[in-house]
Design a protein around this motif. Sequence first.
Motif, PDB file in Angstrom:
ATOM      1  N   ILE A   1       0.844  -1.202   0.000  1.00  0.00           N
ATOM      2  CA  ILE A   1       0.000   0.000   0.000  1.00  0.00           C
ATOM      3  C   ILE A   1       0.879   1.251   0.000  1.00  0.00           C
ATOM      4  O   ILE A   1       0.619   2.204  -0.738  1.00  0.00           O
ATOM      5  CB  ILE A   1      -0.972  -0.004   1.197  1.00  0.00           C
ATOM      6  N   GLN A   2       1.946   1.244   0.787  1.00  0.00           N
ATOM      7  CA  GLN A   2       2.863   2.386   0.818  1.00  0.00           C
ATOM      8  C   GLN A   2       3.532   2.592  -0.538  1.00  0.00           C
ATOM      9  O   GLN A   2       3.673   3.721  -1.008  1.00  0.00           O
ATOM     10  CB  GLN A   2       3.931   2.197   1.898  1.00  0.00           C
ATOM     11  N   ILE A   3       3.919   1.501  -1.190  1.00  0.00           N
ATOM     12  CA  ILE A   3       4.516   1.598  -2.527  1.00  0.00           C
ATOM     13  C   ILE A   3       3.526   2.254  -3.484  1.00  0.00           C
ATOM     14  O   ILE A   3       3.889   3.146  -4.264  1.00  0.00           O
ATOM     15  CB  ILE A   3       4.950   0.214  -3.035  1.00  0.00           C
ATOM     16  N   GLN A   4       2.263   1.829  -3.428  1.00  0.00           N
ATOM     17  CA  GLN A   4       1.250   2.411  -4.306  1.00  0.00           C
ATOM     18  C   GLN A   4       1.090   3.907  -4.043  1.00  0.00           C
ATOM     19  O   GLN A   4       0.989   4.700  -4.983  1.00  0.00           O
ATOM     20  CB  GLN A   4      -0.085   1.696  -4.116  1.00  0.00           C
ATOM     21  N   GLU A   5       1.066   4.284  -2.776  1.00  0.00           N
ATOM     22  CA  GLU A   5       0.945   5.705  -2.437  1.00  0.00           C
ATOM     23  C   GLU A   5       2.170   6.490  -2.898  1.00  0.00           C
ATOM     24  O   GLU A   5       2.047   7.614  -3.383  1.00  0.00           O
ATOM     25  CB  GLU A   5       0.739   5.871  -0.933  1.00  0.00           C
ATOM     26  N   ASN A   6       3.344   5.896  -2.753  1.00  0.00           N
ATOM     27  CA  ASN A   6       4.574   6.571  -3.173  1.00  0.00           C
ATOM     28  C   ASN A   6       4.605   6.821  -4.672  1.00  0.00           C
ATOM     29  O   ASN A   6       5.114   7.850  -5.121  1.00  0.00           O
ATOM     30  CB  ASN A   6       5.803   5.741  -2.794  1.00  0.00           C
ATOM     31  N   ILE A   7       4.108   5.881  -5.442  1.00  0.00           N
ATOM     32  CA  ILE A   7       4.223   5.978  -6.900  1.00  0.00           C
ATOM     33  C   ILE A   7       2.978   6.554  -7.552  1.00  0.00           C
ATOM     34  O   ILE A   7       2.973   6.848  -8.737  1.00  0.00           O
ATOM     35  CB  ILE A   7       4.596   4.599  -7.498  1.00  0.00           C
ATOM     36  N   ASP A   8       1.927   6.759  -6.789  1.00  0.00           N
ATOM     37  CA  ASP A   8       0.673   7.282  -7.322  1.00  0.00           C
ATOM     38  C   ASP A   8       0.784   8.787  -7.488  1.00  0.00           C
ATOM     39  O   ASP A   8       0.420   9.559  -6.612  1.00  0.00           O
ATOM     40  CB  ASP A   8      -0.488   6.934  -6.390  1.00  0.00           C
ATOM     41  N   MET A   9       1.352   9.193  -8.622  1.00  0.00           N
ATOM     42  CA  MET A   9       1.536  10.608  -8.896  1.00  0.00           C
ATOM     43  C   MET A   9       1.171  10.872 -10.353  1.00  0.00           C
ATOM     44  O   MET A   9       1.187   9.964 -11.172  1.00  0.00           O
ATOM     45  CB  MET A   9       2.986  11.014  -8.651  1.00  0.00           C
ATOM     46  N   PRO A  10       0.821  12.100 -10.642  1.00  0.00           N
ATOM     47  CA  PRO A  10       0.534  12.428 -12.045  1.00  0.00           C
ATOM     48  C   PRO A  10       1.755  12.147 -12.909  1.00  0.00           C
ATOM     49  O   PRO A  10       2.885  12.425 -12.514  1.00  0.00           O
ATOM     50  CB  PRO A  10       0.206  13.920 -12.009  1.00  0.00           C
ATOM     51  N   TYR A  11       1.530  11.579 -14.072  1.00  0.00           N
ATOM     52  CA  TYR A  11       2.634  11.223 -14.963  1.00  0.00           C
ATOM     53  C   TYR A  11       3.485  12.433 -15.366  1.00  0.00           C
ATOM     54  O   TYR A  11       4.671  12.280 -15.614  1.00  0.00           O
ATOM     55  CB  TYR A  11       2.112  10.511 -16.220  1.00  0.00           C
ATOM     56  N   GLU A  12       2.903  13.611 -15.367  1.00  0.00           N
ATOM     57  CA  GLU A  12       3.678  14.791 -15.762  1.00  0.00           C
ATOM     58  C   GLU A  12       4.756  15.135 -14.731  1.00  0.00           C
ATOM     59  O   GLU A  12       5.677  15.888 -15.027  1.00  0.00           O
ATOM     60  CB  GLU A  12       2.783  15.998 -16.029  1.00  0.00           C
TER      61      GLU A  12
END
Length: 149
Positions: free
Chosen positions: A135-146
């Motif tokens: 879950i932490q990995i998902q939150e860390n990488i969940d960012m706008p592609y720009e």
Amino acid sequence: MDSSTIWNSVGYQLANASKRQQNYLIAALDKLGLQGGQELVLAQLAETNGCSQSYLAEALSVKPPSITKAVRKLEDANLIERRQDPNDARVQQVFLTQEGEDMIDPIEACWNRAEDAMLDGFTTEERLLLRRMLIQIQENIDMPYENIN
């Protein structure tokens, strides 16, 4: 990063484990007459029956054309039906049919078997820790592609 270290990276191991889990599920779901990913649409509808296709796309982190294709196939299989939203004629709501509802327990059984196989030998504490880390990995990488450099 030296190319030989890619194979030892956490990211590669995570992607490889995910692909193997996906392949396991695809084989199990095939026995139910489902293609990989369709079970997620049905499971989401079990939680939010009557939602829009755009909501499904957002909830499942897929692009709208992918949901449109999945919904069409599931509708052809009589597992879901689309109805016009009574408050907005531009929106179609997606509902499980009785046949779709009947698929939820077998889908959950497939996922549970895959999870048990994947986590065989893990303690309860290790399972919970792994889940928290993922879950932490998902939150860390969940960012706008720009924002990706």
